[in-house]
Every structure is written in C-alpha cells, then in structure tokens.
Design a protein around this motif. Structure first.
Motif, PDB file in Angstrom:
ATOM      1  N   ILE A 187      49.500  34.480  21.541  1.00  0.00           N
ATOM      2  CA  ILE A 187      49.035  33.113  21.744  1.00  0.00           C
ATOM      3  C   ILE A 187      50.210  32.146  21.669  1.00  0.00           C
ATOM      4  O   ILE A 187      50.317  31.208  22.458  1.00  0.00           O
ATOM      5  N   SER A 188      51.093  32.373  20.713  1.00  0.00           N
ATOM      6  CA  SER A 188      52.316  31.574  20.564  1.00  0.00           C
ATOM      7  C   SER A 188      53.322  32.420  19.789  1.00  0.00           C
ATOM      8  O   SER A 188      53.082  33.599  19.513  1.00  0.00           O
ATOM      9  N   ASP A 189      54.445  31.802  19.416  1.00  0.00           N
ATOM     10  CA  ASP A 189      55.491  32.560  18.717  1.00  0.00           C
ATOM     11  C   ASP A 189      54.994  33.202  17.433  1.00  0.00           C
ATOM     12  O   ASP A 189      55.441  34.286  17.052  1.00  0.00           O
ATOM     13  N   TYR A 190      54.070  32.528  16.734  1.00  0.00           N
ATOM     14  CA  TYR A 190      53.620  33.005  15.431  1.00  0.00           C
ATOM     15  C   TYR A 190      52.182  33.531  15.440  1.00  0.00           C
ATOM     16  O   TYR A 190      51.701  34.000  14.405  1.00  0.00           O
ATOM     17  N   VAL A 191      51.519  33.464  16.586  1.00  0.00           N
ATOM     18  CA  VAL A 191      50.086  33.753  16.631  1.00  0.00           C
ATOM     19  C   VAL A 191      49.780  34.816  17.671  1.00  0.00           C
ATOM     20  O   VAL A 191      50.208  34.709  18.822  1.00  0.00           O
ATOM     21  N   ARG A 192      48.999  35.835  17.245  1.00  0.00           N
ATOM     22  CA  ARG A 192      48.538  36.823  18.224  1.00  0.00           C
ATOM     23  C   ARG A 192      47.195  37.396  17.799  1.00  0.00           C
ATOM     24  O   ARG A 192      46.838  37.394  16.617  1.00  0.00           O
ATOM     25  N   SER A 193      46.459  37.882  18.778  1.00  0.00           N
ATOM     26  CA  SER A 193      45.165  38.510  18.503  1.00  0.00           C
ATOM     27  C   SER A 193      45.381  39.977  18.183  1.00  0.00           C
ATOM     28  O   SER A 193      46.380  40.591  18.573  1.00  0.00           O
ATOM     29  N   THR A 194      44.416  40.541  17.452  1.00  0.00           N
ATOM     30  CA  THR A 194      44.549  41.928  17.039  1.00  0.00           C
ATOM     31  C   THR A 194      43.170  42.505  16.752  1.00  0.00           C
ATOM     32  O   THR A 194      42.156  41.819  16.875  1.00  0.00           O
ATOM     33  N   SER A 195      43.134  43.745  16.350  1.00  0.00           N
ATOM     34  CA  SER A 195      41.866  44.360  15.943  1.00  0.00           C
ATOM     35  C   SER A 195      41.520  43.905  14.538  1.00  0.00           C
ATOM     36  O   SER A 195      42.383  43.439  13.780  1.00  0.00           O
ATOM     37  N   LEU A 196      40.245  44.040  14.167  1.00  0.00           N
ATOM     38  CA  LEU A 196      39.829  43.673  12.811  1.00  0.00           C
ATOM     39  C   LEU A 196      40.554  44.532  11.790  1.00  0.00           C
ATOM     40  O   LEU A 196      41.007  44.031  10.751  1.00  0.00           O
ATOM     41  N   GLU A 197      40.673  45.823  12.070  1.00  0.00           N
ATOM     42  CA  GLU A 197      41.313  46.737  11.122  1.00  0.00           C
ATOM     43  C   GLU A 197      42.763  46.343  10.869  1.00  0.00           C
ATOM     44  O   GLU A 197      43.229  46.318   9.722  1.00  0.00           O
ATOM     45  N   PHE A 198      43.505  46.026  11.936  1.00  0.00           N
ATOM     46  CA  PHE A 198      44.909  45.647  11.782  1.00  0.00           C
ATOM     47  C   PHE A 198      45.027  44.352  10.990  1.00  0.00           C
ATOM     48  O   PHE A 198      45.900  44.218  10.122  1.00  0.00           O
ATOM     49  N   LEU A 199      44.148  43.398  11.286  1.00  0.00           N
ATOM     50  CA  LEU A 199      44.161  42.124  10.560  1.00  0.00           C
ATOM     51  C   LEU A 199      43.919  42.349   9.075  1.00  0.00           C
ATOM     52  O   LEU A 199      44.626  41.785   8.231  1.00  0.00           O
ATOM     53  N   LEU A 200      42.926  43.172   8.742  1.00  0.00           N
ATOM     54  CA  LEU A 200      42.603  43.416   7.339  1.00  0.00           C
ATOM     55  C   LEU A 200      43.774  44.053   6.600  1.00  0.00           C
ATOM     56  O   LEU A 200      44.084  43.684   5.456  1.00  0.00           O
ATOM     57  N   MET A 201      44.433  44.995   7.238  1.00  0.00           N
ATOM     58  CA  MET A 201      45.495  45.756   6.570  1.00  0.00           C
ATOM     59  C   MET A 201      46.799  44.987   6.450  1.00  0.00           C
ATOM     60  O   MET A 201      47.656  45.333   5.627  1.00  0.00           O
ATOM     61  N   ASN A 202      46.967  43.911   7.240  1.00  0.00           N
ATOM     62  CA  ASN A 202      48.276  43.260   7.297  1.00  0.00           C
ATOM     63  C   ASN A 202      48.275  41.791   6.884  1.00  0.00           C
ATOM     64  O   ASN A 202      49.320  41.150   6.921  1.00  0.00           O
ATOM     65  N   SER A 203      47.145  41.268   6.455  1.00  0.00           N
ATOM     66  CA  SER A 203      47.069  39.847   6.100  1.00  0.00           C
ATOM     67  C   SER A 203      47.162  39.637   4.592  1.00  0.00           C
ATOM     68  O   SER A 203      46.577  40.393   3.811  1.00  0.00           O
ATOM     69  N   ASP A 204      47.879  38.602   4.195  1.00  0.00           N
ATOM     70  CA  ASP A 204      47.948  38.218   2.786  1.00  0.00           C
ATOM     71  C   ASP A 204      46.775  37.326   2.395  1.00  0.00           C
ATOM     72  O   ASP A 204      46.388  37.279   1.226  1.00  0.00           O
ATOM     73  N   ALA A 205      46.245  36.612   3.370  1.00  0.00           N
ATOM     74  CA  ALA A 205      45.062  35.777   3.173  1.00  0.00           C
ATOM     75  C   ALA A 205      44.220  35.836   4.433  1.00  0.00           C
ATOM     76  O   ALA A 205      44.760  35.851   5.536  1.00  0.00           O
ATOM     77  N   ILE A 206      42.904  35.899   4.261  1.00  0.00           N
ATOM     78  CA  ILE A 206      41.991  35.997   5.398  1.00  0.00           C
ATOM     79  C   ILE A 206      40.935  34.905   5.275  1.00  0.00           C
ATOM     80  O   ILE A 206      40.355  34.710   4.202  1.00  0.00           O
ATOM     81  N   SER A 207      40.683  34.199   6.374  1.00  0.00           N
ATOM     82  CA  SER A 207      39.672  33.155   6.401  1.00  0.00           C
ATOM     83  C   SER A 207      38.661  33.468   7.503  1.00  0.00           C
ATOM     84  O   SER A 207      39.034  33.755   8.643  1.00  0.00           O
ATOM     85  N   ILE A 208      37.370  33.414   7.147  1.00  0.00           N
ATOM     86  CA  ILE A 208      36.293  33.828   8.052  1.00  0.00           C
ATOM     87  C   ILE A 208      35.624  32.607   8.675  1.00  0.00           C
ATOM     88  O   ILE A 208      35.210  31.687   7.964  1.00  0.00           O
ATOM     89  N   HIS A 209      35.494  32.648  10.009  1.00  0.00           N
ATOM     90  CA  HIS A 209      34.885  31.529  10.735  1.00  0.00           C
ATOM     91  C   HIS A 209      34.073  32.049  11.919  1.00  0.00           C
ATOM     92  O   HIS A 209      34.377  31.748  13.081  1.00  0.00           O
ATOM     93  N   VAL A 210      33.051  32.854  11.611  1.00  0.00           N
ATOM     94  CA  VAL A 210      32.160  33.388  12.639  1.00  0.00           C
ATOM     95  C   VAL A 210      30.714  33.090  12.244  1.00  0.00           C
ATOM     96  O   VAL A 210      30.416  32.900  11.063  1.00  0.00           O
TER      97      VAL A 210
END
Length: 283
Positions: A187-210
């Motif tokens: 999306i930009s230099d610091y932003v990209r889409s990914t799978s849920l599994e990858f996001l869960l395993m690699n994030s220090d903080a997660i915010s839910i907005h669904v």
C-alpha cells in the motif's frame, strides 16, 4: 412524515453525551427524548423507551423485526456509528421505514481511541498509573516506541484506514488483514496487506475494526491468540463476539499477551449500567 413536532428518541449514548449534537438536533426538532441514564437496552427495554417515537437515533442498539413491529409510529431510523449489522435493513425496507446512515461518521474518534490504547499499553503508561494510584513507585520494564513496532490492523474500512493515517507519521510497520483485500499487496512504504496468520504472528499490537458477521464470530479464538507474539497487545473497539473472551482470559492470565483494551463485549449490560465479566478478575 417527520416534522419539527415529531418525537425523536435518541438512544445512542455517545450522541446523548454530546452537547453540540444535542444543540444541532434541537434546532430542527422541539420534541426530543434522550437516553440520559446512558443505558444499554435489551429489545424490551428499547421498545419501552422509544415506543411513541416517530424517529430514533441509535448506535449499536438492536433494531430487530421484533422491535420494528412493536413501534407502529416509527418512520425513520438513523444510525450514529459504525456498521449496520445491528439493524434488520430488509425488514425496514419492507415496512418502508427510512434508514439514515453516513459511513465513517465517527471513524476519527474510534481511530484516535484505538491509537491512544496502543500507545498507553506499549509504553506501559496505564499499568504504571494504576501502580502509582496504589502508592507503588515503579519504573517501566518494557516500554516500546511506535516507530520500532509492527502494528496489525484487522479490517481496512473507514476506521482501519484512519488508524493507519494516524500511525503513518510514527513510521511504524503496518500489516493489514481484510478478507476483501488481496494479500501481499504493498500500500505504501510502511504498509502492506497480508494473511491473518502472518499478521497475528508478526504484530506487536493488533487493532480490530471489522463488523460482527457469521464469518467474524470468534475470529480471534484460542488458536489465533496462541499465534500472537508473546508480549503483544490486542485492541477491540469493533464488536463483542469477534474475540473469544474465555480464550482471551487465558492468554492474559498466562502473560502470553501483555495487555488488551476492549470497549465491546460478548455480554453487555441490558437496561442497566452494571457490567460483569470474568475478565475483571485480572489485575
């Protein structure tokens, strides 16, 4: 037909608390009743509160077939907030009741709150404040800067996008999961889409907005919480039921997660302001 003398019922607590919104509403309508006790209504309580209203302003309140059928004077439902999953839109259309809603109307306020929770927990500010109020002088043990963190955002709607806008100046690495997005898209230099599994395993903080849909009930359960990084944090300002709270309790109790900030829950109080949850047992 709605006119200036129509009875308007304001169920939304956030709308009720805003002096500015009340003033604007009362410039047009002379007969307004507010949820001044800031109650969370069940269906019967909601029906009782708005039974004579011509129009209502709601937030997450359930506008079901039962509620609609019990309100013969109802001509208009206005949603103040995010998502329409609490409203039976098809039945409103069948009954020819007008639905008013502006997507993203409070996206900034929700995104700001999510960002504040992320910062408070990453910097341990909330925990240290609680210790100080209990007369305990304690220094930070694992304070973390946003610029060094990977932030996971689940849901790329109005709020998710606004939160990313607020995070961008901090140069955090941002991972997005949205079932409607193609994964591994930059999306930009610091932003990209990914799978849920990858996001869960690699994030220090997660915010839910669904929204709460069949596909998002217990979206974050025991398996997903176990995937999250040890010491990470979870924010849910979306809907109760998206995160399995019994599994969240275990993840917090075991210190697998460093913290969680929620303002929505599986079982919220009805016709009362008294809230109970086993999560409150956690210190």
């Amino acid at each position: 037909m709605i006119n200036k003398n129509s009875l308007i019922g304001v169920v939304s607590r956030s709308f009720t608390k805003s002096a500015e919104l009340r003033q604007h509403l009362e410039l047009t309508f002379t007969n307004v009743k507010y949820n001044d006790d800031l109650l969370h209504f069940d269906e019967d309580g909601l029906i009782e509160f708005i039974k004579d209203c011509d129009a209502v302003i709601v937030s997450e309140d359930l506008i079901s077939k039962k509620v609609i059928d019990s309100l013969p004077k109802l001509k208009s439902v206005c949603k103040f907030g995010v998502g329409l999953d609490n409203i039976d839109i098809d039945y409103l259309n069948e009954k020819k009741i007008y639905l008013g809603w502006k997507p993203g109307i409070n996206s900034s306020s929700v995104a700001e709150l999510a960002l504040s929770y992320i910062i408070l927990m990453l910097r341990e500010a909330y925990q240290l404040n609680r210790e100080l109020l209990n007369s305990k002088w304690q220094k930070v043990s694992n304070s973390r800067d946003l610029s060094d963190m990977t932030i996971g955002v689940i849901g790329y709607g109005h709020i998710g996008k606004k939160l990313i806008d607020y995070l961008t100046p901090h140069e955090s690495k941002i991972l997005i999961y949205d079932p409607l997005m193609e994964p591994n898209k930059t999306i930009s230099d610091y932003v990209r889409s990914t799978s849920l599994e990858f996001l869960l395993m690699n994030s220090d903080a997660i915010s839910i907005h669904v929204p709460l849909l069949d596909g998002t009930v217990n979206l974050i359960g025991e398996k997903e919480l176990a995937m999250m990084k040890k010491g990470s944090i979870l924010v849910n300002l979306a809907r109760g039921g998206i995160v399995c709270e019994s599994s969240l309790y275990k993840a917090l109790k075991s210190n697998h997660l460093a913290g969680a900030a929620f303002d929505v829950f599986e079982n919220e109080p009805s016709n009362s302001n008294k809230f109970t949850s086993h999560l409150l047992e956690l210190n």
